[in-house]
Write a protein that holds these residues in place. Structure first.
Motif, PDB file in Angstrom:
ATOM      1  N   LYS A   1       0.834  -1.209   0.000  1.00 34.87           N
ATOM      2  CA  LYS A   1       0.000   0.000   0.000  1.00 34.87           C
ATOM      3  C   LYS A   1       0.870   1.261   0.000  1.00 34.87           C
ATOM      4  CE  LYS A   1      -3.934  -2.021   2.510  1.00 34.87           C
ATOM      5  NZ  LYS A   1      -4.734  -1.965   3.764  1.00 34.87           N
ATOM      6  N   LEU A   2       1.937   1.217   0.801  1.00 35.59           N
ATOM      7  CA  LEU A   2       2.841   2.365   0.900  1.00 35.59           C
ATOM      8  C   LEU A   2       3.451   2.699  -0.457  1.00 35.59           C
ATOM      9  CD1 LEU A   2       4.610   4.451   2.440  1.00 35.59           C
ATOM     10  CD2 LEU A   2       6.218   2.576   2.901  1.00 35.59           C
ATOM     11  N   PHE A   3       4.048   1.689  -1.109  1.00 33.91           N
ATOM     12  CA  PHE A   3       4.780   1.973  -2.341  1.00 33.91           C
ATOM     13  C   PHE A   3       3.879   2.171  -3.556  1.00 33.91           C
ATOM     14  CE2 PHE A   3       8.276   0.234   0.244  1.00 33.91           C
ATOM     15  CZ  PHE A   3       9.122   1.325   0.128  1.00 33.91           C
ATOM     16  N   SER A   4       2.680   1.639  -3.525  1.00 28.33           N
ATOM     17  CA  SER A   4       1.717   1.978  -4.580  1.00 28.33           C
ATOM     18  C   SER A   4       1.364   3.460  -4.486  1.00 28.33           C
ATOM     19  CB  SER A   4       0.454   1.122  -4.452  1.00 28.33           C
ATOM     20  OG  SER A   4       0.708  -0.211  -4.831  1.00 28.33           O
ATOM     21  N   THR A   5       1.168   3.928  -3.266  1.00 25.14           N
ATOM     22  CA  THR A   5       0.880   5.351  -3.056  1.00 25.14           C
ATOM     23  C   THR A   5       2.070   6.212  -3.464  1.00 25.14           C
ATOM     24  OG1 THR A   5      -0.516   4.724  -1.170  1.00 25.14           O
ATOM     25  CG2 THR A   5       0.071   7.048  -1.384  1.00 25.14           C
ATOM     26  N   VAL A   6       3.272   5.794  -3.055  1.00 29.87           N
ATOM     27  CA  VAL A   6       4.489   6.531  -3.416  1.00 29.87           C
ATOM     28  C   VAL A   6       4.670   6.570  -4.934  1.00 29.87           C
ATOM     29  CG1 VAL A   6       7.027   6.483  -3.312  1.00 29.87           C
ATOM     30  CG2 VAL A   6       5.683   6.096  -1.241  1.00 29.87           C
ATOM     31  N   PHE A   7       4.354   5.455  -5.589  1.00 31.77           N
ATOM     32  CA  PHE A   7       4.460   5.357  -7.046  1.00 31.77           C
ATOM     33  C   PHE A   7       3.579   6.410  -7.725  1.00 31.77           C
ATOM     34  CE2 PHE A   7       3.036   2.982 -11.009  1.00 31.77           C
ATOM     35  CZ  PHE A   7       4.217   3.216 -11.711  1.00 31.77           C
ATOM     36  N   VAL A   8       2.337   6.535  -7.272  1.00 34.58           N
ATOM     37  CA  VAL A   8       1.416   7.524  -7.844  1.00 34.58           C
ATOM     38  C   VAL A   8       1.890   8.939  -7.549  1.00 34.58           C
ATOM     39  CG1 VAL A   8      -0.943   8.439  -7.772  1.00 34.58           C
ATOM     40  CG2 VAL A   8      -0.562   5.960  -7.707  1.00 34.58           C
ATOM     41  N   PHE A   9       2.326   9.164  -6.306  1.00 39.24           N
ATOM     42  CA  PHE A   9       2.829  10.485  -5.926  1.00 39.24           C
ATOM     43  C   PHE A   9       4.020  10.879  -6.797  1.00 39.24           C
ATOM     44  CE2 PHE A   9       1.315  11.709  -1.425  1.00 39.24           C
ATOM     45  CZ  PHE A   9       0.040  11.234  -1.692  1.00 39.24           C
ATOM     46  N   THR A  10       4.900   9.905  -7.040  1.00 42.41           N
ATOM     47  CA  THR A  10       6.106  10.169  -7.825  1.00 42.41           C
ATOM     48  C   THR A  10       5.769  10.486  -9.279  1.00 42.41           C
ATOM     49  OG1 THR A  10       7.401   8.705  -6.394  1.00 42.41           O
ATOM     50  CG2 THR A  10       8.344   9.226  -8.536  1.00 42.41           C
ATOM     51  N   ILE A  11       4.813   9.782  -9.837  1.00 41.03           N
ATOM     52  CA  ILE A  11       4.371  10.059 -11.216  1.00 41.03           C
ATOM     53  C   ILE A  11       3.861  11.498 -11.321  1.00 41.03           C
ATOM     54  CG2 ILE A  11       2.628   9.534 -12.971  1.00 41.03           C
ATOM     55  CD1 ILE A  11       2.834   6.601 -12.135  1.00 41.03           C
ATOM     56  N   ILE A  12       3.047  11.911 -10.361  1.00 45.79           N
ATOM     57  CA  ILE A  12       2.506  13.273 -10.354  1.00 45.79           C
ATOM     58  C   ILE A  12       3.635  14.296 -10.202  1.00 45.79           C
ATOM     59  CG2 ILE A  12       1.034  14.909  -9.106  1.00 45.79           C
ATOM     60  CD1 ILE A  12      -0.684  12.465  -8.273  1.00 45.79           C
ATOM     61  N   GLY A  13       4.522  14.045  -9.221  1.00 44.16           N
ATOM     62  CA  GLY A  13       5.611  14.984  -8.940  1.00 44.16           C
ATOM     63  C   GLY A  13       6.565  15.157 -10.115  1.00 44.16           C
ATOM     64  N   THR A  14       6.959  14.042 -10.737  1.00 42.94           N
ATOM     65  CA  THR A  14       7.897  14.119 -11.866  1.00 42.94           C
ATOM     66  C   THR A  14       7.242  14.766 -13.087  1.00 42.94           C
ATOM     67  OG1 THR A  14       7.308  11.832 -12.474  1.00 42.94           O
ATOM     68  CG2 THR A  14       9.302  12.147 -11.167  1.00 42.94           C
ATOM     69  N   SER A  15       5.982  14.460 -13.330  1.00 44.17           N
ATOM     70  CA  SER A  15       5.269  15.026 -14.487  1.00 44.17           C
ATOM     71  C   SER A  15       5.159  16.543 -14.380  1.00 44.17           C
ATOM     72  CB  SER A  15       3.870  14.414 -14.616  1.00 44.17           C
ATOM     73  OG  SER A  15       3.937  13.020 -14.792  1.00 44.17           O
ATOM     74  N   VAL A  16       4.752  17.004 -13.198  1.00 47.58           N
ATOM     75  CA  VAL A  16       4.603  18.451 -12.989  1.00 47.58           C
ATOM     76  C   VAL A  16       5.966  19.153 -13.069  1.00 47.58           C
ATOM     77  CG1 VAL A  16       3.947  20.240 -11.332  1.00 47.58           C
ATOM     78  CG2 VAL A  16       2.498  18.219 -11.635  1.00 47.58           C
ATOM     79  N   SER A  17       6.966  18.592 -12.376  1.00 46.96           N
ATOM     80  CA  SER A  17       8.296  19.205 -12.338  1.00 46.96           C
ATOM     81  C   SER A  17       8.910  19.295 -13.730  1.00 46.96           C
ATOM     82  CB  SER A  17       9.230  18.403 -11.423  1.00 46.96           C
ATOM     83  OG  SER A  17       8.718  18.314 -10.130  1.00 46.96           O
ATOM     84  N   ALA A  18       8.904  18.179 -14.461  1.00 41.91           N
ATOM     85  CA  ALA A  18       9.505  18.140 -15.791  1.00 41.91           C
ATOM     86  C   ALA A  18       8.792  19.093 -16.745  1.00 41.91           C
ATOM     87  CB  ALA A  18       9.476  16.718 -16.335  1.00 41.91           C
ATOM     88  N   SER A  19       7.474  19.148 -16.654  1.00 39.73           N
ATOM     89  CA  SER A  19       6.701  20.021 -17.541  1.00 39.73           C
ATOM     90  C   SER A  19       7.031  21.493 -17.299  1.00 39.73           C
ATOM     91  CB  SER A  19       5.201  19.789 -17.336  1.00 39.73           C
ATOM     92  OG  SER A  19       4.854  18.459 -17.665  1.00 39.73           O
ATOM     93  N   VAL A  20       7.070  21.879 -16.031  1.00 40.81           N
ATOM     94  CA  VAL A  20       7.388  23.275 -15.685  1.00 40.81           C
ATOM     95  C   VAL A  20       8.783  23.642 -16.172  1.00 40.81           C
ATOM     96  CG1 VAL A  20       7.823  24.878 -13.781  1.00 40.81           C
ATOM     97  CG2 VAL A  20       5.816  23.391 -13.723  1.00 40.81           C
ATOM     98  N   LEU A  21       9.757  22.753 -15.945  1.00 41.29           N
ATOM     99  CA  LEU A  21      11.130  23.024 -16.366  1.00 41.29           C
ATOM    100  C   LEU A  21      11.249  23.138 -17.884  1.00 41.29           C
ATOM    101  CD1 LEU A  21      13.057  20.618 -13.952  1.00 41.29           C
ATOM    102  CD2 LEU A  21      13.038  23.109 -13.857  1.00 41.29           C
ATOM    103  N   LEU A  22      10.542  22.283 -18.614  1.00 39.08           N
ATOM    104  CA  LEU A  22      10.610  22.300 -20.074  1.00 39.08           C
ATOM    105  C   LEU A  22       9.942  23.542 -20.661  1.00 39.08           C
ATOM    106  CD1 LEU A  22       9.917  18.555 -20.993  1.00 39.08           C
ATOM    107  CD2 LEU A  22      12.028  19.822 -21.429  1.00 39.08           C
TER     108      LEU A  22
END
Length: 431
Positions: A87-108
């Motif tokens: 449960k922990l790492f499934s949640t972390v996985f989703v959080f990470t997808i959101i975080g990386t998508s937003v961060s990379a998009s803003v930087l680009l």
């Protein structure tokens, strides 16, 4: 050579002694690298390096949505519970997808604007775009580090940290000789890739044991639990780099790029010895405090940590202060303006260490309001005093502001921790 009995019988001392060896090696290598940077890029170049490092620090939190301390806490609690870990790492996985998508998009999409904000020129927009591509590795490195820290695998952590540091420093030196400042900035940007590869090489079997990669789902059963850590992490890991970036820009505008570089170099020295304590907090203090609920036990543990760490830290700081002119001559030749700044930085960092030990109770117990309040209060005091005191004492005003805010923040944190245990005691009496 056998480890003395008094060290073998104390887990914190064992971690400290091993960590000290790693930090000493890092400091020696870092000194050589900083000397090379001083000769090749100068204080203005080091100011730009500081800006990129602050951006990288910011991204370590945003890319993983601030789950690092949450991973440490719940790995320590659920290390034998496969269902909860899933449960922990499934949640972390989703959080990470959101975080990386937003961060990379803003930087680009805003690479030019970010380059101007950081470096006062659009010439480094390519570097921001490169960083955007590296964002997934920044997130993975943060998550994997959380697992290592949660398991208190301090020996493996030391090995991973040292090897990845060697490789990244080697890359930095090669790129410095080949491409000067631009090469150093590129080497810093791609360092997370190196860290992830080293982590996987040495720790893959353990990671696979706790993170069932094939069974990760796009579900967030622990979202509410981790969001508390996300909020706390965002306040500290995002606001601090932004404040540092703004203060460097302010020094550049009101004084000079050289003054901004002088302060950057001093904070770099500070960060190197503060790393000594940082890993101990995540490897030992958070897991330890997470299991303590009574004031007497907490007080006993804090006193034990203080008796172990503070004398060592004080001795090291006195040595740094007495050697300040030698350090400047060896690493930053010609930057004599730095000498008067050491006393304020060192005194502030010593008080900061004492307050950070107490403040990790907020992380261990998810005391979100207390954590956010103290972080925002501390940074606000620092930011306001820095702007005011620079007008009076120039660059020395920033480090005076650092000392004052550390002193005030310690008193505030001590009060909040005592108030927490007083409330807990009242609850027990009521029940």
């Amino acid at each position: 050579m056998k480890i003395p009995q008094f060290i073998r019988g104390n887990l914190l001392l064992k971690m400290t002694s091993l960590n000290a060896v790693v930090i000493i090696i890092r400091l020696l290598i870092s000194g050589v690298v900083q000397r090379l940077l001083t000769e090749y890029v100068g204080p203005v170049g080091q100011y730009k390096i500081g800006q990129l490092r602050s951006l990288s620090q910011l991204l370590t939190s945003v890319a993983s949505l601030g789950t690092f301390n949450g991973i440490i806490k719940y790995i320590a609690e659920y290390k034998k519970d496969e269902i909860q870990l899933q449960k922990l790492f499934s949640t972390v996985f989703v959080f990470t997808i959101i975080g990386t998508s937003v961060s990379a998009s803003v930087l680009l999409f805003f690479s030019t604007e970010i380059s101007i904000y950081l470096f006062s020129t659009s010439d480094y927009s390519y570097l921001i775009k490169l960083t955007a591509v590296i964002v997934p590795f920044i997130a993975m490195q943060r998550v994997f580090n959380g697992v290592v820290n949660g398991l208190s695998e301090y020996k493996k952590y030391a090995k991973i940290d040292l090897i990845s540091y060697f490789i990244s420093i080697g890359l930095t030196i090669v790129f410095l000789f080949q491409y000067n400042l631009a090469g150093v900035l590129i080497a810093i940007a791609i360092t997370p890739v190196i860290q992830v590869l080293v982590m996987l090489f040495f720790f893959y079997k353990v990671l696979r044991e706790y993170i069932q990669f094939k069974n990760l789902k796009l579900e967030t059963p622990m979202a509410r639990a981790l969001l508390a850590f996300t909020v706390m992490s965002f306040v500290s890991s995002i606001l601090l780099p932004i404040v540092e970036i703004d203060i460097r820009s302010m020094l550049d505008d009101r004084l000079s790029g050289r003054d901004a570089g002088i302060w950057t170099n001093l904070t770099f020295i500070s960060q190197n010895y503060m790393v000594f304590s940082g890993s101990l907090f995540t490897l030992y203090v958070i897991p330890k405090f997470a299991g303590i609920y009574e004031y007497k036990e907490f007080k006993k543990e804090v006193i034990s940590i203080y008796k172990t760490l503070l004398p060592l830290f004080a001795g090291g700081m006195i040595l740094v202060f007495l050697s300040r002119n030698i350090i400047i001559e060896l690493i930053y030749p010609g930057q004599v303006e730095m000498a008067p700044l050491f006393k304020w930085q060192l005194m502030g960092d010593f008080i900061r260490l004492a307050s950070l030990i107490l403040a990790h109770q907020f992380l261990a117990k998810k005391l979100v309001f207390n954590f956010i309040f103290t972080e925002i209060f501390s940074l606000s005091v620092f930011y306001g005093l820095a702007y005011y005191l620079v007008g009076i004492y120039e660059v020395e005003g920033v480090v005076i502001a650092h000392f004052i805010r550390c002193l005030i923040t310690f008193c505030v944190i001590l009060y909040l921790v005592l108030r927490y245990f007083k409330k807990q005691g009242n609850k027990l009496e009521t029940n």
